[in-house]
Design a protein around this motif. Structure first.
Motif, PDB file in Angstrom:
ATOM      1  N   LYS A 188      49.113  76.224  13.692  1.00 34.52           N
ATOM      2  CA  LYS A 188      48.509  76.207  12.346  1.00 34.52           C
ATOM      3  C   LYS A 188      48.705  74.842  11.683  1.00 34.52           C
ATOM      4  CE  LYS A 188      48.687  81.168  11.217  1.00 34.52           C
ATOM      5  NZ  LYS A 188      49.254  81.791  12.421  1.00 34.52           N
ATOM      6  N   ILE A 189      49.882  74.239  11.888  1.00 31.91           N
ATOM      7  CA  ILE A 189      50.143  72.905  11.329  1.00 31.91           C
ATOM      8  C   ILE A 189      49.205  71.873  11.975  1.00 31.91           C
ATOM      9  CG2 ILE A 189      51.837  71.023  11.179  1.00 31.91           C
ATOM     10  CD1 ILE A 189      54.004  73.171  10.799  1.00 31.91           C
ATOM     11  N   CYS A 190      49.011  71.984  13.294  1.00 31.25           N
ATOM     12  CA  CYS A 190      48.111  71.054  13.994  1.00 31.25           C
ATOM     13  C   CYS A 190      46.687  71.174  13.465  1.00 31.25           C
ATOM     14  CB  CYS A 190      48.116  71.321  15.501  1.00 31.25           C
ATOM     15  SG  CYS A 190      49.657  70.849  16.303  1.00 31.25           S
ATOM     16  N   GLU A 191      46.282  72.380  13.135  1.00 31.99           N
ATOM     17  CA  GLU A 191      44.934  72.614  12.619  1.00 31.99           C
ATOM     18  C   GLU A 191      44.760  72.007  11.229  1.00 31.99           C
ATOM     19  OE1 GLU A 191      41.827  76.334  11.830  1.00 31.99           O
ATOM     20  OE2 GLU A 191      43.861  76.757  12.528  1.00 31.99           O
ATOM     21  N   ASP A 192      45.782  72.184  10.379  1.00 32.96           N
ATOM     22  CA  ASP A 192      45.658  71.770   8.974  1.00 32.96           C
ATOM     23  C   ASP A 192      46.101  70.332   8.703  1.00 32.96           C
ATOM     24  OD1 ASP A 192      44.794  74.314   8.558  1.00 32.96           O
ATOM     25  OD2 ASP A 192      46.574  75.020   7.506  1.00 32.96           O
ATOM     26  N   GLU A 193      46.983  69.806   9.557  1.00 35.37           N
ATOM     27  CA  GLU A 193      47.600  68.506   9.257  1.00 35.37           C
ATOM     28  C   GLU A 193      47.486  67.527  10.428  1.00 35.37           C
ATOM     29  OE1 GLU A 193      48.944  67.518   6.370  1.00 35.37           O
ATOM     30  OE2 GLU A 193      48.470  69.415   5.421  1.00 35.37           O
ATOM     31  N   ALA A 194      46.378  67.600  11.171  1.00 41.39           N
ATOM     32  CA  ALA A 194      46.216  66.774  12.377  1.00 41.39           C
ATOM     33  C   ALA A 194      46.446  65.285  12.096  1.00 41.39           C
ATOM     34  CB  ALA A 194      44.836  66.996  12.986  1.00 41.39           C
ATOM     35  N   ASP A 195      45.877  64.761  11.010  1.00 43.80           N
ATOM     36  CA  ASP A 195      45.994  63.322  10.722  1.00 43.80           C
ATOM     37  C   ASP A 195      47.422  62.913  10.374  1.00 43.80           C
ATOM     38  OD1 ASP A 195      43.322  63.031  11.199  1.00 43.80           O
ATOM     39  OD2 ASP A 195      42.729  63.184   9.096  1.00 43.80           O
ATOM     40  N   ARG A 196      48.067  63.725   9.543  1.00 45.39           N
ATOM     41  CA  ARG A 196      49.423  63.352   9.075  1.00 45.39           C
ATOM     42  C   ARG A 196      50.460  63.422  10.203  1.00 45.39           C
ATOM     43  NH1 ARG A 196      48.193  66.329   4.095  1.00 45.39           N
ATOM     44  NH2 ARG A 196      47.754  64.788   2.484  1.00 45.39           N
ATOM     45  N   LEU A 197      50.206  64.245  11.214  1.00 43.09           N
ATOM     46  CA  LEU A 197      51.188  64.389  12.302  1.00 43.09           C
ATOM     47  C   LEU A 197      51.359  63.108  13.113  1.00 43.09           C
ATOM     48  CD1 LEU A 197      50.402  67.984  13.586  1.00 43.09           C
ATOM     49  CD2 LEU A 197      52.595  67.209  12.709  1.00 43.09           C
ATOM     50  N   ASP A 198      50.433  62.166  12.942  1.00 45.00           N
ATOM     51  CA  ASP A 198      50.532  60.911  13.692  1.00 45.00           C
ATOM     52  C   ASP A 198      51.111  59.787  12.843  1.00 45.00           C
ATOM     53  OD1 ASP A 198      50.192  59.512  16.098  1.00 45.00           O
ATOM     54  OD2 ASP A 198      48.329  58.602  15.400  1.00 45.00           O
TER      55      ASP A 198
END
Length: 233
Positions: free
Chosen positions: A99-109
């Motif tokens: 769910k985090i990958c879906e909603d926060e893909a840009d910030r995770l990098d």
């Protein structure tokens, strides 16, 4: 976590907490926010599937409100939980992380977060060959969120393993996984055709097979590939 309470009461409490986070997280004391993070990690591997699902929603709601600031330790603990021998721990962790990958893909990098994708993406790819279908599905879905115009370096450096995993999954018995494989090849064709050019013969063979799949949802995803391929000519 209220483990002694009936499941329905616990689930309702979780949904109320999620709504409180949505409405008034900015006004919560930092100690309350940290308490939520602590309790999330304690409950994410709950025996109840419904509770694990609710916790996944709480995690992503709070993490999004924080714009992932201060969430790096939580992400690393969730990632470590994927190594647990206990099914519920792996399932709960995957529910939250996907769910985090879906909603926060840009910030995770982001550099600020310590680029957690450098650890997350290879870990997810390693689950492409997991014997449990739901874990393969979570892992593929999570990585697919990063295939696009702004593809993170963490995926680019693991592209060889990602493609190798995708080709293994082309033979998967799960409709949902075959559908996600089609989505991955479509996204790669659109965003990074150079990465798949050496494998185009193999991809076209799979897509021909997928277009003729008896399951309509797989066939429909495959049709998108031919539309893009024609446009690219």
């Amino acid at each position: 976590s209220m483990k002694k309470e009936p499941e329905q009461i616990r689930q309702t409490a979780g949904l109320i907490l999620k709504n409180n986070i949505l409405d008034s997280y900015e006004n919560m004391n930092p100690s309350v926010r940290n308490y939520i993070k602590l309790k999330v990690l304690q409950t994410v591997g709950d025996d109840s599937k419904q509770i694990r699902n609710t916790i996944g929603h709480i995690v992503t709601t709070a993490a999004t409100k924080d714009q992932l600031k201060g969430w790096q330790p939580v992400l690393m603990k969730l990632l470590k939980m994927l190594d647990s021998p206990k099914y519920e721990h792996v399932d709960g962790s995957f529910r939250a992380l996907s769910k985090i990958c879906e909603d926060e893909a840009d910030r995770l990098d982001s550099q600020e977060l310590g680029r957690p994708l450098n650890q997350m993406i290879p870990k997810f790819i390693s689950f492409f060959v997991h014997p449990k279908e739901e874990f393969r599905k979570y892992a593929l879905g999570a990585v697919n969120h990063f295939v696009g115009q702004n593809m993170p370096q963490a995926l680019r450096v693991n592209m060889k393993d990602y493609l190798k995993g995708l080709f293994i999954l082309t033979r998967d018995s799960s409709i949902q996984i075959r559908k996600r494989v089609c989505q991955a090849f479509v996204a790669l064709l659109e965003a990074d055709v150079n990465s798949i050019l050496p494998h185009m013969k193999q991809i076209i063979e799979y897509m021909l097979k997928a277009t003729a799949d008896s399951k309509e949802e797989v066939a429909l995803e495959a049709c998108e590939f031919w539309t893009l391929l024609c446009d690219a000519q």
